[in-house]
Each structure stands twice: as structure tokens, then as C-alpha cells.
Design an enzyme around this catalytic site. Sequence first.
Site, PDB file in Angstrom:
ATOM      1  N   GLU A  59      -7.216  -6.405 -66.077  1.00  0.00           N
ATOM      2  CA  GLU A  59      -6.581  -6.215 -67.382  1.00  0.00           C
ATOM      3  C   GLU A  59      -5.170  -5.625 -67.193  1.00  0.00           C
ATOM      4  OE1 GLU A  59      -7.177  -7.304 -70.176  1.00  0.00           O
ATOM      5  OE2 GLU A  59      -6.008  -6.053 -71.555  1.00  0.00           O
ATOM      6  N   ASP A 104     -12.505   4.917 -50.656  1.00  0.00           N
ATOM      7  CA  ASP A 104     -13.238   5.666 -49.636  1.00  0.00           C
ATOM      8  C   ASP A 104     -14.754   5.610 -49.828  1.00  0.00           C
ATOM      9  OD1 ASP A 104     -12.941   7.805 -47.496  1.00  0.00           O
ATOM     10  OD2 ASP A 104     -14.162   8.892 -48.957  1.00  0.00           O
TER      11      ASP A 104
END
Length: 575
Positions: free
Chosen positions: A260, A208
Site C-alpha cells: 500500500e 530479525d
Amino acid sequence: MSEREWWRDAIVYQLYVRSFGDANGDGAGDLEGIILRLDHLGELGVDAVWLTPCYPSPQHDHGYDVADYFDIEPVYGTLDTFDHLVAAAHDRGIRVLMDVVPNHCSDQHEWFQAALRAPKGSRERDRFWFRNGRGVDGGLPPNNWRAVFGGPAWSRVTEPDGSPGQWYLHTFTPWQPDFNWHHPDVVDHFDRMLTFWFDRGVDGFRVDAVTVVGKHSDLPDAPPSEEGTPETDVWAHNPYTVFWPSAHDHWRHWRALIDEYERTHPGRQLVTVSEAYTAKRPDLLLRYVQPDQFHQSFCFDLMLSPWVAAMIREAVASVIDVLVPAGAALAWTLNNHDTQRSITRYGRADAATPASWTGNNLVYTDAPVDLEVGTRRARAMIAFAAALPGTLYLYQGEELGLPEVLDIPDERREDPIFLRTQGREIGRDGCRVPLPWTSSPAHAYGFSSADVEPWLPQPEGWGRYAIGPEHDSEASMLALYQRTLRMRKQLDPEALLEWVPLDVDVDDVIAFRRGHVLVILNVGSAPVVLPADLVGDTETLLTSWAGGRFDGTLYADACVWLRTLSPPLVQHRSR
Ligand code: NOJ
């Protein structure tokens, strides 16, 4: 097997949780209500859903004021219901994206409550933007910044001893204090939050309001905006927060975390899509979709474009020309929960004039609306947009042909934009009205399990848009969406867009090819006879009008897909 990431050309359906389906009969949608209606999404052929914020929230901004990033709003369900939803969606091959709100939380968030109790200069206050006021006794806001939803961007607190105190910054409303991203606690909080939901099986996030996350740390006064700038547009001219570069460090940090996570969880392919309105500045859009930042960022210019061929073409071409050579993904959308529904926008008497461009999805004219014209244009536009390379985001209800509800009584309006501007701006309630699922008004047109009044009133006759007998017709909007989305799946995802120059005597027609599919859009108000050498040797795949017959003349406000036998034309860059 293709190595192409699923999100590069997916169909994502935006679920406005409060308005999709209400299983517990309280008049507001909930997660169980979504689980019960997953068939509809399966039949549409969506690849993923994006859930608007469903975290605990006082709902001053309907979930975009998050009180706890690690739980589910009790009105919508529990963490268990959420897990069921993810499992049920995954069973159908539908991925699940959530919505993350990094710029601000709710004033009810425990950190903000702790900040109110803590003294000036404390670690608790430093997680937000607390400052002393200006003027005698600090009675004036620390600077002149305006809030997006009206009024100043600052509110004053009362100190624990009862004295008038410091001010805190809120880019949107006083119920949404801005986080200070220079504070390590904030960075750590969002790392934990992303991981928490990935661990529950979430496939990504819509992010957002990314354009206001950074701030000049001295918070200087913003230069005055031009006379006559609409109230909900003034904030956009504040150069000390909008597009402030420090935010990009955080997006790089998030991407490293996500990469990751994928590396340590083989088989997971995660996505982030950022919400950045960059009004005709694809260079700004590109900043968000660098390979080390967001996977996608909405390309909003197409949604905001007036019904003018040159502007529609430019909204697409300008973005493609900048993003595609950089290897960045495209994310098209025509509707969302902040924007007037496309049928209403395209039906406005001024929709076909370049001057109706505002560049801001919160600012509208109130020209009269012709829904018949709007519907024809919205049909043509979804056919056009669905053929573009990239991902397509749909907003619930557009597949039913819902218009904006413009006449919600003032006393039932809930949008903070309406409330904070004292009704000077109508706000966004009209695109959030609960969906109709049955033609009869009982149980809020099938939205609810009980005969309740839904949180926003549905207009009389709302059932005419419901899935049911009306939509069994081949002429319905739903049938068009189903045909179009099915056809879209047959496009070669790797095929680039090639603009096709047209030898016709009008400026209203746009044409492009993707592989062997030729797509032609006529935004004019008169039919156009297309050159025989272009459309002669083709097979009709899709028409935006019912009936599917095409004889070489393209109706007004219409789009057609044709299969061509000739090899693809020139390079995708045509300008
Ligand atoms: C953008 C969201 O889409 C909108 O609904 C919300 O009000 C603001 N950001 C503030 O979070």
C-alpha cells in the site's frame, strides 16, 4: 525498460555500524563515519547497504535490544545525521535498508518499564509474555524453554511492592523481553515504525529472528532435546515457538502495508529480507517468501556448507529448485555479524568433511585454522556465489579478506553469548572487530578520528588488511571483489542457472552456466584437467586466483568464469 525489481539481483553490503568507521573519536563506529567512507562502497559497486540496528539501545546485544524504535542511538548520531546518510547514499545510487527487530525489545524500552510497574494481568504486561512461576511460591520458571544465548528463557521480576513476582519470556537474553504479537498495541507499534522510516527515505528492512516470533499461546514445555545438543542449539528444537505458524499472519499484514505504501508513493520500491535459518529445509524457507510475505529470505545453507562439492551444490540446487518455480527471489550470503568469517571457517582442518555441517551458525568446531587455505577457498567461493542468480549480501570486511579474530582476551569480549554461557561458547565478537582503514596502527588503523582504543581490540598487524598499498595489488582480496562484482553486473539477470554435468574423474568439481557464462569451481585439493570440449572454445572472464590466466587445468580451491560461444544448455532444473 525492464520491470524487474532492483532487489532481485542486487549487491547489498551489510554495515555493522559499530565497527565500520568512527567519526567522533569515541572508539565506536557511527553514522558520520559511514558517510565519510561512502566512496569505498561506491568503488565496490554496491546497490544498497543494510545498517545493523542503530536505534537507541543499552547495547547488551549491540543494538538488537532496541529501547526506542523511532530514534537514533546517540553514540551513532541523530535523526539528522541519519537523514544525511540516506541522502548521501541515494546521491550515489545506493539504497538504504535498516534492521527491524520484531521479536523483542530492550528491557529499557518504555513499554517494558511500564509493564514492570503495572500489576499482573494489566494491558502493560500483556504486551509481553508475563506468567506466574511454577513450584512452591512460583519460584520456578513457567516452562522449560531455553534461551538462544544460554540459560533459561525466563527471568523473574520483583513486583512494585518488593515481593518476588511473575516471570517474563525472553528468547535471547533477559535484556530482550519478547513481545506478545497477539496484542494489538504491538501490531500497531510496528506499523507505525515501518512507516516512520519509509517516510525518511529508507528503502527496506532486514527482519530479525522471524522464526521465533510466533508462540503457542499456552506455552507448553518443549520436548527434551537430544543428549549432547550444544547449548546454543537447544532452543532450535522447541516446536512451540520455532516456525510457529501464527507469525505468518503478521508478515502478511506487513506486506499489505508495504504494498500500500508503494502504491501511494509512486517510484518507491521497497524490500524486506527475513532472517530465517531453515537448515536444509527449503520448504520452510519458501513459507517466508510467499508473494504476500517477505520479498526475500536469506538462503543460509550455502554459507553453512562444508567445503564439499556435493553439499555446496545441494545447498544451491535445493533452494533454487523450490524457490525459483514459485517465483520467489534468492538471497545469497557468505558472511554476517553472527557467523565466523568465511576465511576462518574454510581454513579449519575439518572444513572439507561433511561432518563439519552443524546447520547452526552459532556452533563451531575448534579445529586448527590454516588461513592460507581459507583465503584461497574464500576467494573461490565469492567468485562462485557472485555468479548465482539472485541478490548477493556481503558483510563488511570480507572484501578485505579479514579472518575471524579468535584470540580476543576474555575480559574484552562483549557478546552476550560469551557472557551468558560463562565463556563455554566463544560468541561472535571475532567477526565484529572494527575495520582497518590504514596500514599504520595510529587512530585504530584509521578506524577512528582519534587515537583511541576501539570498543573491541584489533589484533596486531590488522593494518595488513587495510585498503591501501597492499590492496593496490591485483592479487589482493579487494581487487578480486571489485573484479568479481563488476563482472557480475554483466551477467544477464534473467538468465537461469543450468547445472553442467562434468565428465571428469573426480567428485570435487561443480559447474553451471548462466547464459553464456560457464562457472567452474574445484573444491578439491588437487588441480583438475577439464574436458577440452567444455573449456576449449572459451574466453576467460574471471579467475579466483591472481593473474587471470587459465589453460584448461583448474587449480585446487579455485573458481573460473568462462565465456562460451555455444548456446545455453538444458533447463535450469537438472536433478
Ligand atoms: C539475530 C541477529 O542477527 C543477532 O545479532 C541477534 O543477537 C539476534 N537475532 C537477537 O536479536
